[in-house]
Scaffold this active site. Structure first.
Site, PDB file in Angstrom:
ATOM      1  N   CYS A   1      12.282   4.690  13.277  1.00 44.39           N
ATOM      2  CA  CYS A   1      12.936   5.916  13.759  1.00 44.39           C
ATOM      3  C   CYS A   1      11.892   6.978  14.090  1.00 44.39           C
ATOM      4  CB  CYS A   1      13.961   6.431  12.753  1.00 44.39           C
ATOM      5  SG  CYS A   1      13.282   6.753  11.146  1.00 44.39           S
TER       6      CYS A   1
ATOM      7  N   ASN B   1       8.974   0.652  -4.789  1.00 45.35           N
ATOM      8  CA  ASN B   1       8.272   0.915  -3.538  1.00 45.35           C
ATOM      9  C   ASN B   1       8.275  -0.394  -2.734  1.00 45.35           C
ATOM     10  OD1 ASN B   1       6.270   1.148  -1.523  1.00 45.35           O
ATOM     11  ND2 ASN B   1       5.218   2.721  -2.735  1.00 45.35           N
TER      12      ASN B   1
HETATM   13  N1  SAH Z   1      18.781   1.670   5.683  1.00 46.92           N
HETATM   14  C1  SAH Z   1      19.409   2.902   5.269  1.00 46.92           C
HETATM   15  C2  SAH Z   1      18.641   4.140   5.668  1.00 46.92           C
HETATM   16  C3  SAH Z   1      17.212   4.151   5.185  1.00 46.92           C
HETATM   17  S1  SAH Z   1      16.478   5.721   5.165  1.00 46.92           S
HETATM   18  C4  SAH Z   1      20.825   2.941   5.808  1.00 46.92           C
HETATM   19  O1  SAH Z   1      21.198   2.075   6.617  1.00 46.92           O
HETATM   20  O2  SAH Z   1      21.574   3.826   5.429  1.00 46.92           O
HETATM   21  C5  SAH Z   1      14.939   5.385   4.423  1.00 46.92           C
HETATM   22  C6  SAH Z   1      14.997   5.146   2.914  1.00 46.92           C
HETATM   23  O3  SAH Z   1      13.703   4.691   2.542  1.00 46.92           O
HETATM   24  C7  SAH Z   1      15.298   6.357   2.072  1.00 46.92           C
HETATM   25  O4  SAH Z   1      16.413   6.097   1.269  1.00 46.92           O
HETATM   26  C8  SAH Z   1      14.035   6.526   1.186  1.00 46.92           C
HETATM   27  O5  SAH Z   1      14.347   6.849  -0.174  1.00 46.92           O
HETATM   28  C9  SAH Z   1      13.427   5.156   1.227  1.00 46.92           C
HETATM   29  N2  SAH Z   1      11.975   5.058   1.056  1.00 46.92           N
HETATM   30  C10 SAH Z   1      11.011   5.843   1.582  1.00 46.92           C
HETATM   31  N3  SAH Z   1       9.780   5.339   1.285  1.00 46.92           N
HETATM   32  C11 SAH Z   1       9.990   4.207   0.562  1.00 46.92           C
HETATM   33  C12 SAH Z   1       9.121   3.227  -0.033  1.00 46.92           C
HETATM   34  N4  SAH Z   1       7.805   3.314   0.092  1.00 46.92           N
HETATM   35  N5  SAH Z   1       9.699   2.200  -0.681  1.00 46.92           N
HETATM   36  C13 SAH Z   1      11.037   2.118  -0.802  1.00 46.92           C
HETATM   37  N6  SAH Z   1      11.892   3.000  -0.259  1.00 46.92           N
HETATM   38  C14 SAH Z   1      11.380   4.034   0.416  1.00 46.92           C
END
Ligand code: SAH
Length: 386
Positions: free
Chosen positions: A329, A268
């Protein structure tokens, strides 16, 4: 053709160029789900033509404004124009968005290209009803090896449409090889988030490459979009995502691209940032690309505090002179609100921060000037002053 009468407020909105007319502005029309309807305003004047939904709060999605009905093959014409625009961009990638709904004047249709394959999403009744004709037109225009309908986003429920993932044309494999800049990925169009990749960040990855150096932290990494694009410029790379599956894909993608210095952790980000601070870690480049924290207006205050927290911690972990690429986003968090959050985080971190670039979604995801909802991605490239 069935007709739908709209209120003066709805008419004003349509004439101002907004394609969505809400239920409260439409008198119950005698039309079936997904019909093309003639939209009638004050004094029986024709405002334009729209696709009707009998379930969504967005009852009408305007297709054209003015008295003349759209040509019978308007969808095909608009698909062709959308594709022509993407071709003209000369994108350095084999994966990109071909059709971006409202911004290509085909409301609620998404079509993404992954190499020889297309993945589409039909997000309203009007488009869902026409999906076979759309697949037919796409076949003529692009001649793909296969077309997958990734019709499983939750917004379809608002339209009373079933979630379903089906092949519309040809065959679609579990893994598709694509390239973005110098990075090679394998995409899973059946199960990946969105249609497989976060295509809207491609140009922000290219921009970030101009600044990236030293020790990189890519937080919310998904399949490693930023981590892999920036890795060649960096001495070490730590990618963090909460999903074990995403982390496995980052490792696979790093190996595929011969990037041995990419480490991926399933954590996380909120906990990991705190832990990194506790052990005294420092970075020269940090990327924050979280999921939309504010999915609706009610969750904005909580979202702002989430954005504040990660940006504050990132600024503390950043070496003076280092760069922070920070994204939101959430449509409901405007660019101005996001900038305020960053200003607050900088003050809390006692850092002086300059705004090097103010960016948005890639050009294959166009923004309509009259439709604020089409501007959802904010990406700031910041520098912590030495
Ligand atoms: N940066 C990526 C897209 C990110 S999408 C790219 O360029 O392709 C957001 C991501 O955040 C997802 O993969 C999801 O699994 C992750 N996510 C959501 N909440 C989170 C948290 N609390 N800690 C870590 N990852 C998290």
């Amino acid at each position: 053709m069935p007709t739908a009468s709209i209120s003066p407020r709805g008419e004003e909105r349509a004439r101002a160029g907004h394609p969505w007319i809400y239920r409260s502005d439409v008198a119950r029309p005698d039309a079936a789900a997904g019909d093309l309807v003639q939209v009638i305003g004050a004094h029986g004047r024709t405002v334009g033509y729209a696709l009707f939904s009998d379930r969504s709060e967005i009852t009408l999605r305007m297709i054209s404004v003015g008295p003349a009905p759209p040509p019978a093959d308007f969808v095909r014409d608009r698909l062709e124009a959308a594709i022509r625009f993407r071709t003209s961009l000369g994108l350095d990638a084999s994966a990109y968005r071909l059709v971006h709904g409202e911004a290509d004047r085909i409301p609620s249709l998404i079509v993404d290209r992954y190499g020889d394959y297309l993945v589409l999403q039909a997000l309203s009744q009007g488009i869902d009803r026409r999906v076979d004709a759309i697949a037919g037109a796409l076949t003529t225009l692009v001649n793909p090896a296969g077309i997958l309908a990734r019709n499983d986003p939750r917004v379809r429920l608002l339209e009373g449409l079933e979630p379903q993932v089906t092949v519309l044309r040809g065959e679609v494999p579990d893994r598709i090889d694509v390239r973005e800049g110098a990075v090679h990925y394998q995409v899973d169009p059946w199960r990946g988030q969105k249609t497989g990749l976060f295509l809207d960040q491609r140009e922000n990855r290219e921009a970030a490459l101009r600044y990236a150096r030293g020790r990189l932290l890519d937080a919310f990494s998904y399949h490693g979009g930023f981590a892999l694009a920036l890795a060649p410029r960096c001495t070490s790379v730590l990618a963090v995502d909460i999903s074990e599956d995403a982390v496995a894909r980052i490792r696979e993608n790093a190996a595929r691209n011969g990037l041995a210095h990419v480490e991926a952790r399933a954590m996380n980000v909120f906990d990991e940032l705190r832990e990194l601070e506790r052990v005294g870690a420092r970075f020269d480049t940090i990327v924050l690309d979280p999921p939309a924290f504010a999915k609706n207006k009610a969750s904005v205050p909580k979202a702002l505090s989430g954005y504040n927290e990660i940006n504050l911690r990132a600024l503390k972990l950043l070496e003076p002179g280092g760069f922070l690429v920070t994204c939101s986003c959430s449509y409901n968090v405007s660019e101005g609100m996001f900038l305020d959050v960053i200003a607050g985080a900088a003050a809390d971190a006692r850092a002086e921060v300059s705004l090097v670039e103010k960016r948005s979604q890639g050009r294959d995801h166009p923004i309509l000037v009259n439709v604020p909802e089409t501007h959802y991605l904010k990406c700031f490239i910041l520098r912590k002053l030495p």
